[in-house]
Motif scaffolding. Structure first.
Motif, short mmCIF file in Angstrom:
data_model
loop_
_atom_site.label_atom_id
_atom_site.label_comp_id
_atom_site.label_asym_id
_atom_site.label_seq_id
_atom_site.Cartn_x
_atom_site.Cartn_y
_atom_site.Cartn_z
N TRP A 282 0.79 -1.29 -0.06
CA TRP A 282 0.01 0.56 -0.26
C TRP A 282 1.06 0.90 0.06
CZ3 TRP A 282 -2.07 -2.75 4.48
CH2 TRP A 282 -3.11 -3.29 4.30
N LYS A 283 0.32 2.44 -0.77
CA LYS A 283 0.80 3.71 0.35
C LYS A 283 0.99 3.78 1.16
CE LYS A 283 -2.34 5.50 -2.31
NZ LYS A 283 -3.70 6.86 -2.69
N GLY A 284 2.23 4.57 1.73
CA GLY A 284 2.80 4.87 3.03
C GLY A 284 2.79 3.90 3.98
N VAL A 285 3.37 3.13 3.71
CA VAL A 285 3.97 1.38 4.73
C VAL A 285 5.25 1.36 4.90
CG1 VAL A 285 1.69 0.25 4.02
CG2 VAL A 285 3.48 0.22 3.24
N GLY A 286 5.88 2.58 4.25
CA GLY A 286 7.23 2.08 4.56
C GLY A 286 8.69 1.63 3.90
N LYS A 287 8.09 1.03 2.39
CA LYS A 287 8.87 0.51 1.36
C LYS A 287 9.68 0.86 1.11
CE LYS A 287 5.92 0.75 -1.78
NZ LYS A 287 5.02 1.68 -1.77
N SER A 288 10.39 2.12 1.22
CA SER A 288 11.62 2.77 1.03
C SER A 288 12.05 2.55 2.66
CB SER A 288 11.19 4.54 0.94
OG SER A 288 10.54 4.41 -0.46
N SER A 289 11.13 2.81 2.97
CA SER A 289 12.75 2.50 4.71
C SER A 289 12.98 1.22 4.92
CB SER A 289 11.79 3.17 5.92
OG SER A 289 11.45 4.54 5.86
N VAL A 290 12.02 0.26 4.38
CA VAL A 290 12.38 -0.75 4.41
C VAL A 290 13.62 -0.98 3.62
CG1 VAL A 290 11.29 -2.95 3.61
CG2 VAL A 290 10.38 -1.87 5.14
N GLY A 291 13.29 -0.69 2.40
CA GLY A 291 14.61 -1.05 0.62
C GLY A 291 16.17 -0.31 1.59
N ASN A 292 16.25 0.57 2.25
CA ASN A 292 16.96 1.35 3.09
C ASN A 292 17.55 0.55 3.91
OD1 ASN A 292 17.19 3.59 1.27
ND2 ASN A 292 16.12 4.50 3.23
N ALA A 293 16.32 -0.25 4.88
CA ALA A 293 17.47 -0.76 6.17
C ALA A 293 18.41 -2.13 5.92
CB ALA A 293 15.97 -1.33 7.01
N ILE A 294 17.42 -2.65 4.29
CA ILE A 294 17.85 -4.19 4.20
C ILE A 294 18.96 -3.75 3.43
CG2 ILE A 294 17.72 -6.14 2.13
CD1 ILE A 294 14.74 -6.40 2.87
N LEU A 295 19.68 -2.37 2.41
CA LEU A 295 20.19 -2.47 1.73
C LEU A 295 21.98 -1.97 2.99
CD1 LEU A 295 19.16 -0.77 -1.75
CD2 LEU A 295 20.29 -3.40 -0.90
N GLY A 296 21.40 -1.24 3.73
CA GLY A 296 21.75 -0.78 4.99
C GLY A 296 22.67 1.08 4.88
N ARG A 297 21.81 1.52 3.63
CA ARG A 297 21.95 3.19 3.38
C ARG A 297 21.34 3.94 3.05
NH1 ARG A 297 27.08 3.27 -0.69
NH2 ARG A 297 26.62 5.36 -0.40
N ARG A 298 20.75 4.59 2.88
CA ARG A 298 20.01 5.79 2.71
C ARG A 298 20.25 5.63 0.53
NH1 ARG A 298 16.04 8.70 5.19
NH2 ARG A 298 15.15 10.93 3.83
N PHE A 299 19.22 4.82 0.13
CA PHE A 299 19.12 4.48 -1.43
C PHE A 299 18.07 5.78 -1.79
CE2 PHE A 299 22.60 1.30 -0.84
CZ PHE A 299 23.42 1.36 -1.73
N PHE A 300 16.84 4.73 -0.71
CA PHE A 300 15.32 5.46 -1.23
C PHE A 300 15.24 6.76 -0.98
CE2 PHE A 300 16.11 0.60 -2.03
CZ PHE A 300 16.06 0.67 -3.54
N GLU A 301 14.37 6.89 -0.94
CA GLU A 301 14.42 9.05 -0.59
C GLU A 301 12.94 8.12 0.28
OE1 GLU A 301 14.37 12.61 0.94
OE2 GLU A 301 15.93 11.81 -0.51
N SER A 302 13.53 8.29 1.73
CA SER A 302 11.52 7.86 2.43
C SER A 302 10.81 8.91 3.41
CB SER A 302 12.02 7.08 3.60
OG SER A 302 12.96 7.57 4.69
N GLY A 303 10.25 9.00 3.17
CA GLY A 303 8.71 10.27 4.30
C GLY A 303 8.09 10.37 2.97
N GLN A 304 8.73 10.72 2.21
CA GLN A 304 7.49 11.15 0.68
C GLN A 304 6.86 9.72 -0.30
OE1 GLN A 304 10.68 13.73 -1.09
NE2 GLN A 304 10.86 12.78 -3.26
#
Length: 494
Positions: A282-304
């Protein structure tokens, strides 16, 4: 509970020419000053006050002619308020679900006070409940204290005393008695429940020569022992047995994880294995944050809101992990998800050519799952990726920090039949992730292990093959500077 007289123990000690012993069990909430108080009593830095206590520890020293044993314990868990457990209305908007976050529930597997009691056999003479005057003491903290003592069994209050810390934070001229009277009914209840026994510590005074705090505390402990006719508190044998079984289970899990880590280190020396993951939900479930957590770096822009697919790659735990983040779906209807967004989901899979190993369906633990929401999720997956997509789908619970230390299995049971049906659709493949600690949580490695287990289970269908219709027109929707037809091995390894 067993109340046992210490007279016979003292007689035995006298025959062994040992000084009489006093055993103190220290309990308290987070940042209450337990560890500093234990060091103050012993007169030296026996315990590490700079870090949070995770396991019960024992210190011992001869003080004023007595052999004093002090047990410092992990902080008790603050229970969630009843009003926080109310589920959101099924017809409410999704923003309310993400903004009204419940408090983490109490842990069911954390080390309890019984372990501390075990470490001062045959039982503590005094149980010191540490309360900082610099922190509010509400009914929630009162219930935490009550639950902590209740875990020891009955009859604990007669051996309990409140130990106030940080009294130097009180306003000038304000005494501890006035603080008790002004703080509220919860603190007054705690003091009264302890038989109006309390003492105040200023741990910054512990190195001063005129420090009388510890002698005065030990005098009050002696008075309590006299009132209890020399008896000490002994934990019920059944409670001790349960605590020992829990401790052994935790130790076995720790040993299993260490062995797994050792095997992983041996395997890392070879060429990295490749895992291709597609983030969906869904929208707004934290997919980007999950991607960053798995890769260990801020690759995806979370919060938008994510508008376009984005592919990133990194080495994680000896694997070359490629992740594509996708725009979010509508919560309640496939038709309400714009066609462009649906196409982006398919193009995201195409960016993982020859196909994604796993479709990670991100689901916040703080969201309730209704029948309509479940049907909408499955309709999105089957419409976009076909009937066999279930073989490659894993539920990834986000916002895992809100579980506290509660096992995810218990959350699933509490989640109801719809959540269980969703997991059954995914072959009961699921994992929980705390995306607030990217790259530092061992659960990332466990997640990749779980994905590899799914791949092995699928045999010759190790990944979901890219379909021709996913490589359709309007490829400009994809944001990776890479055409969908390009092989994943062309991604820059970052």
């Amino acid at each position: 509970m067993a109340a046992v007289s210490s007279d016979t123990v003292s007689a035995g000690e006298a025959r062994g020419r040992l000084p009489p012993e006093r055993r103190l069990l220290i309990l308290g909430g987070p940042k209450s000053g337990k560890t500093s108080s234990a060091n103050t009593i012993l007169g030296e830095e026996v315990f590490d006050a700079g870090t949070e206590t995770t396991h019960s520890n024992v210190g011992q020293k001869e003080i004023f002619g007595r052999r004093v044993t002090v047990v410092d314990t992990p902080p008790w868990v603050i229970p969630s308020d009843a009003e926080d457990d109310t589920e959101a209305d099924d017809n409410g908007n999704t923003g309310a679900e993400s903004e009204s976050l419940p408090r983490p529930p109490p842990s069911l597997d954390s080390e309890g006070p019984c372990m501390g009691a075990i470490l001062c056999p045959p039982g503590p003479h005094a149980i010191l409940l540490v309360v900082s005057v610099s922190q509010p003491f509400t009914d929630t903290e009162r219930r935490a204290a009550e639950e902590q003592l209740g875990a020891l069994g009955g009859g604990t209050w007669r051996y309990s005393m409140v130990l106030f810390t940080a009294v130097d934070k009180l306003q000038k001229g304000v005494f501890i008695e006035e603080h008790i009277a002004n703080t509220g009914e919860a603190l007054q209840w705690l003091v009264e429940r302890c038989g109006s026994r309390y003492h105040a510590f200023d741990n910054s005074w512990k190195d001063t020569e005129d420090n009388t705090q510890v002698p005065e505390l030990m005098e009050k402990v002696e008075e309590m022992i006299t009132d209890n006719q020399g008896w000490y508190f002994e934990v019920n044998e059944l409670i001790l047995l349960e605590e020992e079984q829990a401790r052994r289970a935790l130790e076995e899990e720790r040993m299993r994880m260490e062995e797994h880590a050792r095997q992983r280190e041996q395997m890392i020396g070879g060429p990295p294995r490749e895992l291709r993951l597609l983030l969906l939900g869904w929208k707004g479930v934290g997919k980007s944050s999950v991607g960053n957590a798995i890769l260990g770096r801020r690759f995806f822009e979370s919060g938008q809101e994510t508008d376009l697919c984005l592919r990133r790659q990194a080495l994680v735990s000896g694997r070359r992990v490629t992740i594509v983040d996708t725009p979010g779906w509508d919560w309640f209807s496939v038709r309400r998800t714009p066609k462009r967004i649906r196409q982006e989901s398919q193009r995201g899979a195409a960016l993982l050519r020859p196909g994604p190993h796993t479709l990670l369906l991100v689901l916040p633990v703080v969201s309730s799952l209704t029948a309509r929401k479940r049907r909408t999720l499955l309709a999105h997956i089957e419409t976009l990726f076909g009937d066999t997509a279930c073989l490659h789908t894993m539920v990834l619970f986000s916002c895992g920090d809100w579980l506290g230390r509660t096992p995810i299995e218990e959350h699933i049971l509490r989640g109801g039949r719809e959540l269980q049906r969703l997991l059954e659709y995914c072959g009961n493949y699921y994992h929980v992730l705390d995306s607030k600690t990217p790259g530092k949580d061992r659960s990332i490695s466990n997640l990749l292990d779980r994905i590899e287990e799914m791949i092995r289970e699928n045999g010759d269908k190790a990944f979901l093959p890219v379909q021709t219709e996913w490589l359709s027109e309007e490829s400009s929707y994809s944001s990776d500077n890479t055409e969908p037809e390009d092989d994943c091995r062309g991604c820059q390894l970052q």
